[in-house]
Scaffold this motif. Structure first.
Motif, PDB file in Angstrom:
ATOM      1  N   ALA A  18      27.601  29.055  43.721  1.00  0.00           N
ATOM      2  CA  ALA A  18      26.528  30.049  43.675  1.00  0.00           C
ATOM      3  C   ALA A  18      25.938  30.321  45.049  1.00  0.00           C
ATOM      4  N   ASP A  19      26.200  29.438  46.024  1.00  0.00           N
ATOM      5  CA  ASP A  19      25.691  29.628  47.390  1.00  0.00           C
ATOM      6  C   ASP A  19      26.581  30.530  48.237  1.00  0.00           C
ATOM      7  N   ALA A  20      27.661  31.061  47.674  1.00  0.00           N
ATOM      8  CA  ALA A  20      28.588  31.870  48.473  1.00  0.00           C
ATOM      9  C   ALA A  20      27.894  33.045  49.161  1.00  0.00           C
ATOM     10  N   PRO A  21      27.069  33.851  48.461  1.00  0.00           N
ATOM     11  CA  PRO A  21      26.414  34.968  49.164  1.00  0.00           C
ATOM     12  C   PRO A  21      25.518  34.510  50.311  1.00  0.00           C
ATOM     13  N   ALA A  22      24.737  33.448  50.091  1.00  0.00           N
ATOM     14  CA  ALA A  22      23.828  32.974  51.139  1.00  0.00           C
ATOM     15  C   ALA A  22      24.601  32.376  52.308  1.00  0.00           C
ATOM     16  N   THR A  23      25.684  31.658  52.015  1.00  0.00           N
ATOM     17  CA  THR A  23      26.507  31.085  53.088  1.00  0.00           C
ATOM     18  C   THR A  23      27.176  32.187  53.891  1.00  0.00           C
ATOM     19  N   THR A  37      30.173  41.925  65.701  1.00  0.00           N
ATOM     20  CA  THR A  37      30.819  42.396  64.485  1.00  0.00           C
ATOM     21  C   THR A  37      30.971  41.218  63.536  1.00  0.00           C
ATOM     22  N   VAL A  38      31.249  41.510  62.275  1.00  0.00           N
ATOM     23  CA  VAL A  38      31.440  40.468  61.264  1.00  0.00           C
ATOM     24  C   VAL A  38      32.919  40.399  60.911  1.00  0.00           C
ATOM     25  N   GLU A  39      33.502  39.216  61.051  1.00  0.00           N
ATOM     26  CA  GLU A  39      34.936  39.056  60.809  1.00  0.00           C
ATOM     27  C   GLU A  39      35.247  38.423  59.458  1.00  0.00           C
ATOM     28  N   ILE A  40      34.228  37.935  58.739  1.00  0.00           N
ATOM     29  CA  ILE A  40      34.452  37.181  57.516  1.00  0.00           C
ATOM     30  C   ILE A  40      34.083  38.009  56.291  1.00  0.00           C
ATOM     31  N   ASP A  41      34.726  37.720  55.179  1.00  0.00           N
ATOM     32  CA  ASP A  41      34.378  38.252  53.862  1.00  0.00           C
ATOM     33  C   ASP A  41      33.857  37.110  53.004  1.00  0.00           C
ATOM     34  N   GLU A  42      32.985  37.455  52.049  1.00  0.00           N
ATOM     35  CA  GLU A  42      32.562  36.442  51.083  1.00  0.00           C
ATOM     36  C   GLU A  42      33.764  35.905  50.307  1.00  0.00           C
ATOM     37  N   ALA A  43      34.764  36.774  50.059  1.00  0.00           N
ATOM     38  CA  ALA A  43      35.961  36.340  49.342  1.00  0.00           C
ATOM     39  C   ALA A  43      36.726  35.266  50.102  1.00  0.00           C
ATOM     40  N   ASP A  44      36.593  35.229  51.433  1.00  0.00           N
ATOM     41  CA  ASP A  44      37.239  34.173  52.216  1.00  0.00           C
ATOM     42  C   ASP A  44      36.689  32.805  51.810  1.00  0.00           C
ATOM     43  N   LEU A  45      35.375  32.746  51.647  1.00  0.00           N
ATOM     44  CA  LEU A  45      34.755  31.499  51.215  1.00  0.00           C
ATOM     45  C   LEU A  45      35.213  31.123  49.815  1.00  0.00           C
ATOM     46  N   LEU A  46      35.135  32.083  48.906  1.00  0.00           N
ATOM     47  CA  LEU A  46      35.462  31.789  47.512  1.00  0.00           C
ATOM     48  C   LEU A  46      36.913  31.360  47.343  1.00  0.00           C
ATOM     49  N   PHE A 194      47.791  27.359  47.850  1.00  0.00           N
ATOM     50  CA  PHE A 194      48.234  28.591  48.498  1.00  0.00           C
ATOM     51  C   PHE A 194      47.898  29.791  47.618  1.00  0.00           C
ATOM     52  N   GLY A 195      48.204  29.696  46.349  1.00  0.00           N
ATOM     53  CA  GLY A 195      47.915  30.797  45.434  1.00  0.00           C
ATOM     54  C   GLY A 195      46.438  31.110  45.336  1.00  0.00           C
ATOM     55  N   ALA A 196      45.582  30.079  45.409  1.00  0.00           N
ATOM     56  CA  ALA A 196      44.138  30.299  45.341  1.00  0.00           C
ATOM     57  C   ALA A 196      43.653  31.195  46.476  1.00  0.00           C
ATOM     58  N   GLN A 197      44.345  31.130  47.623  1.00  0.00           N
ATOM     59  CA  GLN A 197      43.945  31.915  48.783  1.00  0.00           C
ATOM     60  C   GLN A 197      44.695  33.239  48.899  1.00  0.00           C
ATOM     61  N   VAL A 198      45.704  33.438  48.063  1.00  0.00           N
ATOM     62  CA  VAL A 198      46.536  34.650  48.170  1.00  0.00           C
ATOM     63  C   VAL A 198      46.417  35.474  46.897  1.00  0.00           C
ATOM     64  N   TRP A 199      47.256  35.249  45.895  1.00  0.00           N
ATOM     65  CA  TRP A 199      47.237  36.119  44.718  1.00  0.00           C
ATOM     66  C   TRP A 199      46.060  35.845  43.778  1.00  0.00           C
ATOM     67  N   GLU A 200      45.335  34.736  43.989  1.00  0.00           N
ATOM     68  CA  GLU A 200      44.125  34.493  43.206  1.00  0.00           C
ATOM     69  C   GLU A 200      42.856  34.743  44.022  1.00  0.00           C
ATOM     70  N   ARG A 201      43.008  35.238  45.237  1.00  0.00           N
ATOM     71  CA  ARG A 201      41.843  35.579  46.052  1.00  0.00           C
ATOM     72  C   ARG A 201      41.028  36.649  45.350  1.00  0.00           C
ATOM     73  N   PRO A 202      39.697  36.514  45.300  1.00  0.00           N
ATOM     74  CA  PRO A 202      38.881  37.534  44.635  1.00  0.00           C
ATOM     75  C   PRO A 202      39.180  38.931  45.172  1.00  0.00           C
ATOM     76  N   GLY A 203      39.375  39.883  44.253  1.00  0.00           N
ATOM     77  CA  GLY A 203      39.666  41.255  44.643  1.00  0.00           C
ATOM     78  C   GLY A 203      41.125  41.545  44.904  1.00  0.00           C
ATOM     79  N   PHE A 204      42.016  40.586  44.624  1.00  0.00           N
ATOM     80  CA  PHE A 204      43.439  40.788  44.925  1.00  0.00           C
ATOM     81  C   PHE A 204      44.002  42.005  44.201  1.00  0.00           C
ATOM     82  N   GLU A 205      44.796  42.788  44.943  1.00  0.00           N
ATOM     83  CA  GLU A 205      45.539  43.911  44.387  1.00  0.00           C
ATOM     84  C   GLU A 205      46.994  43.765  44.805  1.00  0.00           C
ATOM     85  N   PRO A 206      47.928  44.317  44.015  1.00  0.00           N
ATOM     86  CA  PRO A 206      49.355  44.114  44.330  1.00  0.00           C
ATOM     87  C   PRO A 206      49.756  44.502  45.744  1.00  0.00           C
TER      88      PRO A 206
END
Length: 305
Positions: A18-23, A37-46, A194-206
């Motif tokens: 639940a701390d992902a947005p604040a982090t 500039t900002v190089e990170i996405d919240e999805a990177d954390l998740l 590996f899958g958690a960071q690739v095809w299961e990354r939040p917002g993943f599209e083909p």
């Protein structure tokens, strides 16, 4: 050894999902201050936090001022940790406390060397230098200038480029990990991590995961990319680019880059970027296709024995 304390009034606790947005806001504020500039996405954390091997509660600490997260640190596994402090809270010893926290945790886990990447010349770079961290390698965030295109390079006969399908995932993992472990000093990521960071990354599209198959139909090249939105800019970021050793020198990496950037542009991106470091020897390749360094990072580490 002297005990390092936080400034009075600040408290700590482990991070939760639940701390992902604040982090994210802490990291984004630090990057905006240091890089512009900002190089990170919240999805990177998740995507990091959802790895099956990762215990977020046991591997992280949040520093709070009241209910507000103002700094954090996290041991990501093996020799790597990350940390950030809101710029308004710098100069109070919080970064030093976080470094000490990370070192103590890593020692408990039997880690011999611990480090993290910081923008070259930043406050974090100066702090780690003062704490005795040395540069282990250098990395660069590279960007393709707005409006620029990478010249297409036709694939050799027998090769084909397409979006990955679920049945390709194990081959994608194998090709990528084999290529990255040629220069990266770490254990092989499990297929689940590996899958958690690739095809299961939040917002993943083909379209995020594209591959090249060889004459025998097996996967021989991979790109993992997505569009990121920050500070009024939509940008295609290539997170992973890998080609099997025996298929290199045939233009496959360039074809994958062209395809990833084109897919991102068709979805609104006006810029393209990726990161590489001095261990890979790939900087010249990316500069040759027109990409230019936008920021320089140093990975500073310290021996814990």
């Amino acid at each position: 050894m002297s005990v390092i304390s936080l400034p009075p009034g600040l408290t700590t606790r482990p991070l939760t999902v639940a701390d992902a947005p604040a982090t994210f806001e802490v990291i984004a504020a630090q990057e905006r201050h240091d890089l512009g500039t900002v190089e990170i996405d919240e999805a990177d954390l998740l995507s990091d936090w959802q790895r099956p091997s990762h215990d977020l509660g046991a591997s992280s600490v949040a520093v709070l001022d009241g209910d507000r997260v103002v700094a954090y640190a996290e041991h990501l596994g093996e020799e790597r940790y990350d940390a950030a402090v809101l710029p308004a809270y710098r100069g109070r010893g919080i970064g030093t406390w976080l470094a000490d926290w990370a070192q103590r945790l890593a020692r408990e886990r039997g880690v011999a060397v611990l480090g993290m990447p910081v923008p070259e010349g930043s406050a974090g770079d100066r702090l780690l230098t003062a704490l005795g961290y040395h540069v282990r390698w250098t990395s660069w965030m590279l960007r393709l200038p707005e409006g620029a295109l990478i010249e297409e390079r036709p694939l050799p006969a027998g090769y084909a480029l397409r979006a990955a399908r679920p049945e390709d995932h194990e081959q994608v993992w194998t090709v990528t990990e084999d290529a990255f472990l040629e220069w990266s000093r770490r254990e092989r990521a499990t297929l689940a991590d590996f899958g958690a960071q690739v095809w299961e990354r939040p917002g993943f599209e083909p379209w995020h995961l594209q591959l090249v198959t060889g004459p025998d139909g097996r996967v021989v090249g991979v790109s993992h990319a997505w569009n990121t939105t920050g500070d009024d800019l939509i940008e295609t970021y290539v997170s992973r680019l890998a080609v099997a050793r025996e298929h290199r020198g045939r233009g496959l990496a360039q074809a994958l880059l062209v395809a990833a950037f084109a897919a991102g542009r068709s979805r609104g991106a006006t810029s393209s970027s990726l990161s590489t470091d001095s261990r890979t020897g790939a900087l010249g390749l990316y500069e040759k296709v027109g990409m230019r360094p936008a920021s320089t990072w140093v990975h500073r580490g310290i021996a814990l024995s």
